[in-house]
Design a protein around this motif. Structure first.
Motif, PDB file in Angstrom:
ATOM      1  N   SER A   1     -12.088  25.004   0.575  1.00 52.87           N
ATOM      2  CA  SER A   1     -10.878  24.307   0.102  1.00 52.87           C
ATOM      3  C   SER A   1     -10.718  22.950   0.783  1.00 52.87           C
ATOM      4  CB  SER A   1      -9.633  25.162   0.351  1.00 52.87           C
ATOM      5  OG  SER A   1      -9.585  26.233  -0.558  1.00 52.87           O
TER       6      SER A   1
ATOM      7  N   LEU B   1     -10.768  19.338  -1.038  1.00 52.99           N
ATOM      8  CA  LEU B   1      -9.670  18.369  -0.910  1.00 52.99           C
ATOM      9  C   LEU B   1     -10.152  17.022  -0.392  1.00 52.99           C
ATOM     10  CD1 LEU B   1      -6.837  20.657   0.459  1.00 52.99           C
ATOM     11  CD2 LEU B   1      -6.862  19.471  -1.733  1.00 52.99           C
TER      12      LEU B   1
ATOM     13  N   ARG C   1      -7.678  12.576  -7.772  1.00 50.84           N
ATOM     14  CA  ARG C   1      -6.432  13.079  -8.341  1.00 50.84           C
ATOM     15  C   ARG C   1      -6.128  12.350  -9.651  1.00 50.84           C
ATOM     16  NH1 ARG C   1      -5.968  14.976  -3.592  1.00 50.84           N
ATOM     17  NH2 ARG C   1      -4.662  14.791  -1.839  1.00 50.84           N
TER      18      ARG C   1
ATOM     19  N   GLU D   1      -0.595  17.768 -11.434  1.00 48.48           N
ATOM     20  CA  GLU D   1      -1.601  16.961 -10.753  1.00 48.48           C
ATOM     21  C   GLU D   1      -2.878  17.782 -10.673  1.00 48.48           C
ATOM     22  OE1 GLU D   1      -2.090  14.028  -6.903  1.00 48.48           O
ATOM     23  OE2 GLU D   1      -0.359  15.349  -7.040  1.00 48.48           O
TER      24      GLU D   1
ATOM     25  N   LEU E   1      -6.868  18.083  -9.347  1.00 49.87           N
ATOM     26  CA  LEU E   1      -7.869  17.655  -8.379  1.00 49.87           C
ATOM     27  C   LEU E   1      -9.235  18.018  -8.943  1.00 49.87           C
ATOM     28  CD1 LEU E   1      -6.191  19.116  -5.166  1.00 49.87           C
ATOM     29  CD2 LEU E   1      -6.087  16.761  -5.976  1.00 49.87           C
TER      30      LEU E   1
ATOM     31  N   ARG F   1      -9.087  21.847 -10.283  1.00 49.16           N
ATOM     32  CA  ARG F   1      -8.017  22.779  -9.948  1.00 49.16           C
ATOM     33  C   ARG F   1      -6.679  22.062 -10.043  1.00 49.16           C
ATOM     34  NH1 ARG F   1     -10.415  24.946  -4.192  1.00 49.16           N
ATOM     35  NH2 ARG F   1     -12.539  25.168  -4.921  1.00 49.16           N
TER      36      ARG F   1
ATOM     37  N   LYS G   1      -3.356  21.012  -8.397  1.00 51.05           N
ATOM     38  CA  LYS G   1      -2.959  20.821  -7.008  1.00 51.05           C
ATOM     39  C   LYS G   1      -1.725  21.691  -6.773  1.00 51.05           C
ATOM     40  CE  LYS G   1      -1.479  17.598  -3.513  1.00 51.05           C
ATOM     41  NZ  LYS G   1      -0.882  16.294  -3.242  1.00 51.05           N
TER      42      LYS G   1
ATOM     43  N   LEU H   1      -5.311  26.530  -4.185  1.00 53.62           N
ATOM     44  CA  LEU H   1      -6.116  26.053  -3.070  1.00 53.62           C
ATOM     45  C   LEU H   1      -6.207  27.034  -1.896  1.00 53.62           C
ATOM     46  CD1 LEU H   1      -4.767  22.397  -3.068  1.00 53.62           C
ATOM     47  CD2 LEU H   1      -7.018  23.167  -3.850  1.00 53.62           C
TER      48      LEU H   1
END
Length: 139
Positions: free
Chosen positions: A19, A23, A28, A91, A93, A103, A105, A110
């Motif tokens: 994760s 990130l 984004r 949002e 990602l 995924r 956000k 996450l």
């Protein structure tokens, strides 16, 4: 129990690393929930459906990464009642080199797996350690 707990903790740490890596690399963009994919999460039909079993809604999201090609994905976290509504803006990602790896956000998307495995690992390791200490002190 300690070994099972340690293994579960290790798996939780691996999921945490995945994760965090995701990130770090993720771009984004805004996306739109275009559908809810209702699924019954039974383990291959090996157990009978109970009255309290209910399907979970997994949001299907459409977004456009920087390459300009619209994409859709089904998020890995489902819930009942649904956490999202069709038409809702979210949002998204995604990895620029792999836009299909996307995924929403959100906390569950996450961190659910790291928390499950880490929590189970802590509980099992704690109980196993407690049992080991208690049996060691006995005469």
């Amino acid at each position: 129990m300690i070994a099972t707990g340690a293994l579960s903790l290790a798996v939780g740490l691996i999921f945490t690393g995945v994760s965090v890596s995701f990130l770090t690399d993720a771009k984004r963009v805004r996306g739109t929930v275009v559908a809810l994919d209702w699924r019954e999460d039974h383990d291959g039909g090996s157990r009978k459906a109970r009255a309290d079993d209910s399907p979970a809604a997994y949001p299907v999201v459409e977004f456009t990464p920087v390459d300009g090609t619209p994409r859709k994905f089904r998020d890995s976290a489902g819930s009942n009642p649904p956490a999202y509504e069709v038409g809702e803006q979210v949002e998204v990602l995604y990895r620029p080199d792999s836009p299909e790896d996307a995924r929403i956000k959100g906390f569950l998307s996450l961190w659910l797996l790291p928390l499950i495995f880490g929590g189970i690992g802590l509980v099992f390791t704690g109980i196993g350690t407690g049992i080991a200490l208690a049996t060691r002190r006995r005469p």
